[in-house]
Design a protein around this motif. Structure first.
Motif, PDB file in Angstrom:
ATOM      1  N   ARG A 166      64.429  58.068  -5.230  1.00  0.00           N
ATOM      2  CA  ARG A 166      64.732  59.305  -5.954  1.00  0.00           C
ATOM      3  C   ARG A 166      64.534  60.514  -5.045  1.00  0.00           C
ATOM      4  NH1 ARG A 166      62.335  58.291 -11.837  1.00  0.00           N
ATOM      5  NH2 ARG A 166      63.031  56.149 -12.114  1.00  0.00           N
TER       6      ARG A 166
ATOM      7  N   THR B 155      56.457  63.184  -2.252  1.00  0.00           N
ATOM      8  CA  THR B 155      57.427  63.078  -3.339  1.00  0.00           C
ATOM      9  C   THR B 155      56.838  63.718  -4.590  1.00  0.00           C
ATOM     10  OG1 THR B 155      56.560  60.931  -4.041  1.00  0.00           O
ATOM     11  CG2 THR B 155      58.366  60.905  -2.433  1.00  0.00           C
ATOM     12  N   GLU B 156      57.643  63.767  -5.643  1.00  0.00           N
ATOM     13  CA  GLU B 156      57.242  64.267  -6.966  1.00  0.00           C
ATOM     14  C   GLU B 156      57.152  65.801  -6.964  1.00  0.00           C
ATOM     15  OE1 GLU B 156      56.790  62.213  -9.707  1.00  0.00           O
ATOM     16  OE2 GLU B 156      57.097  60.387  -8.540  1.00  0.00           O
TER      17      GLU B 156
ATOM     18  N   PRO C 113      55.950  68.279  -8.941  1.00  0.00           N
ATOM     19  CA  PRO C 113      54.716  69.078  -9.073  1.00  0.00           C
ATOM     20  C   PRO C 113      53.858  69.033  -7.808  1.00  0.00           C
ATOM     21  CG  PRO C 113      55.085  67.775 -11.060  1.00  0.00           C
ATOM     22  CD  PRO C 113      56.075  67.288 -10.022  1.00  0.00           C
ATOM     23  N   ALA C 114      53.790  67.888  -7.158  1.00  0.00           N
ATOM     24  CA  ALA C 114      52.980  67.759  -5.943  1.00  0.00           C
ATOM     25  C   ALA C 114      53.588  68.553  -4.792  1.00  0.00           C
ATOM     26  CB  ALA C 114      52.852  66.284  -5.562  1.00  0.00           C
TER      27      ALA C 114
ATOM     28  N   ASN D 257      49.682  73.840 -13.103  1.00  0.00           N
ATOM     29  CA  ASN D 257      50.066  72.440 -12.898  1.00  0.00           C
ATOM     30  C   ASN D 257      50.305  71.711 -14.215  1.00  0.00           C
ATOM     31  OD1 ASN D 257      50.239  72.166 -10.090  1.00  0.00           O
ATOM     32  ND2 ASN D 257      48.012  72.039  -9.891  1.00  0.00           N
ATOM     33  N   ALA D 258      49.584  72.103 -15.259  1.00  0.00           N
ATOM     34  CA  ALA D 258      49.808  71.494 -16.578  1.00  0.00           C
ATOM     35  C   ALA D 258      51.228  71.807 -17.054  1.00  0.00           C
ATOM     36  CB  ALA D 258      48.775  71.999 -17.579  1.00  0.00           C
TER      37      ALA D 258
ATOM     38  N   SER E 176      53.555  69.720 -14.964  1.00  0.00           N
ATOM     39  CA  SER E 176      53.472  68.309 -15.347  1.00  0.00           C
ATOM     40  C   SER E 176      54.224  68.063 -16.657  1.00  0.00           C
ATOM     41  CB  SER E 176      51.998  67.906 -15.486  1.00  0.00           C
ATOM     42  OG  SER E 176      51.862  66.529 -15.719  1.00  0.00           O
ATOM     43  N   TYR E 177      54.163  69.022 -17.570  1.00  0.00           N
ATOM     44  CA  TYR E 177      54.935  68.913 -18.818  1.00  0.00           C
ATOM     45  C   TYR E 177      56.437  68.885 -18.514  1.00  0.00           C
ATOM     46  CZ  TYR E 177      56.856  70.243 -23.395  1.00  0.00           C
ATOM     47  OH  TYR E 177      57.583  70.298 -24.560  1.00  0.00           O
TER      48      TYR E 177
ATOM     49  N   CYS F  40      57.799  67.850 -15.817  1.00  0.00           N
ATOM     50  CA  CYS F  40      58.105  66.607 -15.101  1.00  0.00           C
ATOM     51  C   CYS F  40      58.080  65.391 -16.020  1.00  0.00           C
ATOM     52  CB  CYS F  40      57.082  66.441 -13.982  1.00  0.00           C
ATOM     53  SG  CYS F  40      57.307  65.011 -12.946  1.00  0.00           S
ATOM     54  N   SER F  41      57.023  65.276 -16.827  1.00  0.00           N
ATOM     55  CA  SER F  41      56.797  64.019 -17.552  1.00  0.00           C
ATOM     56  C   SER F  41      57.341  64.037 -18.975  1.00  0.00           C
ATOM     57  CB  SER F  41      55.304  63.678 -17.568  1.00  0.00           C
ATOM     58  OG  SER F  41      54.582  64.645 -18.279  1.00  0.00           O
ATOM     59  N   THR F  42      57.628  65.212 -19.523  1.00  0.00           N
ATOM     60  CA  THR F  42      58.179  65.270 -20.879  1.00  0.00           C
ATOM     61  C   THR F  42      59.592  65.848 -20.886  1.00  0.00           C
ATOM     62  OG1 THR F  42      55.983  65.435 -21.897  1.00  0.00           O
ATOM     63  CG2 THR F  42      57.850  66.209 -23.205  1.00  0.00           C
TER      64      THR F  42
ATOM     65  N   VAL G  38      62.013  63.966 -18.503  1.00  0.00           N
ATOM     66  CA  VAL G  38      62.198  62.624 -19.081  1.00  0.00           C
ATOM     67  C   VAL G  38      63.116  62.679 -20.305  1.00  0.00           C
ATOM     68  CG1 VAL G  38      60.988  60.766 -20.300  1.00  0.00           C
ATOM     69  CG2 VAL G  38      60.067  61.658 -18.139  1.00  0.00           C
TER      70      VAL G  38
ATOM     71  N   HIS H 190      67.197  60.803 -20.523  1.00  0.00           N
ATOM     72  CA  HIS H 190      67.732  59.835 -21.486  1.00  0.00           C
ATOM     73  C   HIS H 190      69.226  60.017 -21.730  1.00  0.00           C
ATOM     74  CE1 HIS H 190      63.545  58.778 -22.090  1.00  0.00           C
ATOM     75  NE2 HIS H 190      63.932  57.735 -22.778  1.00  0.00           N
TER      76      HIS H 190
ATOM     77  N   THR I  81      45.739  70.840 -20.304  1.00  0.00           N
ATOM     78  CA  THR I  81      46.340  69.573 -20.736  1.00  0.00           C
ATOM     79  C   THR I  81      46.975  68.896 -19.520  1.00  0.00           C
ATOM     80  OG1 THR I  81      48.454  70.646 -21.242  1.00  0.00           O
ATOM     81  CG2 THR I  81      46.842  70.481 -23.036  1.00  0.00           C
ATOM     82  N   GLU I  82      47.500  67.702 -19.739  1.00  0.00           N
ATOM     83  CA  GLU I  82      48.224  66.913 -18.733  1.00  0.00           C
ATOM     84  C   GLU I  82      47.243  66.311 -17.717  1.00  0.00           C
ATOM     85  OE1 GLU I  82      51.633  66.385 -18.853  1.00  0.00           O
ATOM     86  OE2 GLU I  82      51.903  67.699 -20.584  1.00  0.00           O
TER      87      GLU I  82
ATOM     88  N   ALA J  77      46.895  67.470 -13.940  1.00  0.00           N
ATOM     89  CA  ALA J  77      46.316  68.811 -13.816  1.00  0.00           C
ATOM     90  C   ALA J  77      44.819  68.782 -14.110  1.00  0.00           C
ATOM     91  CB  ALA J  77      47.031  69.771 -14.768  1.00  0.00           C
TER      92      ALA J  77
ATOM     93  N   SER K 217      54.688  60.462 -14.889  1.00  0.00           N
ATOM     94  CA  SER K 217      56.074  60.706 -15.299  1.00  0.00           C
ATOM     95  C   SER K 217      56.946  59.455 -15.246  1.00  0.00           C
ATOM     96  CB  SER K 217      56.690  61.807 -14.441  1.00  0.00           C
ATOM     97  OG  SER K 217      56.752  61.407 -13.095  1.00  0.00           O
TER      98      SER K 217
END
Lengths: 208, 208
Positions: free
Chosen positions: A51, A63-64, A66-67, A94-95, A98-99, A101-103, A106, A110, B63-64, B67, B102
């Protein structure tokens, strides 16, 4: 010198834009998604996940999103892209990332990446149908709960603004009208007028 | 004083364990998932996303998992839970944590949280069927590409070990035999013998 592996239309746009804001010394390596180069043997040596983004640094590959965003901010402190000296504010930023990225990412995935999670074509179609609803719910949460103004985290611009701008750009393709979220829409319009954003968008357009 | 909102069996276990490793001054606030307390009006004031973990700090709520883990490491430097003075190594660690959050957690969530992404019961069942395959693929990637040994990131223990331990604990319930991944299995066995892990597990068991 940093090298960013990226593809048009991908979330790697955020890392690309962050490098530009950071005035980093970087070059771009475009992968051709029509030839699924992100899954070529050559690229899997750089990022075994197949990816983007992947940022090649003198120390190794990161990679990723947020990082990578925090790394760019920490290694280019003059650009003031994150609250580097405040662990709470940094975690708060970062929260948010991360939201995304992961929510949020995602939820969006879909639509066109359903085969990551199911094999059945009818189920893939069922996933695709719900994307406008899930993306609307995510952006409603951002609009009412997280966006502080004038920037995402409040008074200070940060990589969260760059990342939000990137994903907001996907809404039209997800059949969601950004105008439903006035604060996010104004944020997107403001950044769309920024010369750095326009430069990066032009670079994407040239290869897309 | 920090307060961690958590639920048995959730990824908030990682934040709980990190607080224990950090010797932090903290208390636990258990949400009752049988009463879906994570979506109660009271809890939504703390975390509008209706999920755990949420860490209440004197400055506000975080959160997350990625983080929160970095925040715990940065605010408890004596515990040496992250390479705090090395932006590249920190980003490398965060990239691993972001992948768990993620990609791996998301793969797992398709077993019991399918209604986040589809409405059709047949599609939810199709998602559930593929979880052993996707979790196997994720852990194969961790085993062969990312796990350095003796700890995830190499010589130094970090919050990535805590986070990986948490998610590895889900494999049996996802019908995946951890023995397929010898390095991950040994890591899980080693941490399972740690007194801090056993204390946290006992606290979860007491409320589950």
């Amino acid at each position: 010198m940093l090298t960013l592996y990226t593809m048009p239309g991908s979330c790697a746009f955020a890392s690309h834009l962050a490098l530009e804001y950071a005035k980093a010394d970087y070059r771009l390596a475009w992968l051709d998604f029509r030839r699924t180069e992100q899954r070529s043997a050559e690229y899997l040596k750089i990022n075994p996940k197949g990816r983007v983004p992947a940022l090649v640094t003198p120390r190794g590959v990161l990679t990723e999103t947020p990082a990578i965003l925090q790394y760019i901010a920490q290694t280019h402190p003059a650009a003031k892209l994150a609250p580097l000296d405040d662990p709470f504010a940094l975690a708060d930023m970062n929260a948010f990332n991360s939201y995304l990225c992961s929510t949020v990412h995602v939820a969006h995935a879909h639509k066109t990446r359903g085969n990551r999670w199911v094999d059945d074509p009818a189920a893939i179609e069922a996933m695709r149908r719900k994307v406008p609803e899930t993306m609307t719910a995510c952006f409603q949460t951002i609009e009412t709960e997280f966006f502080r103004g004038p920037w995402v985290m409040g008074e200070a611009f940060s990589v969260s603004d760059i990342y939000l701008f990137t994903i907001t750009g996907w809404l039209a393709g997800d059949s969601v009208d950004v105008a439903r979220f006035p604060k996010v829409a104004a944020h997107h319009a403001q950044l769309s007028a920024d010369a750095r954003v326009q430069k990066v968008q032009a670079e994407v357009k040239a290869v897309a």
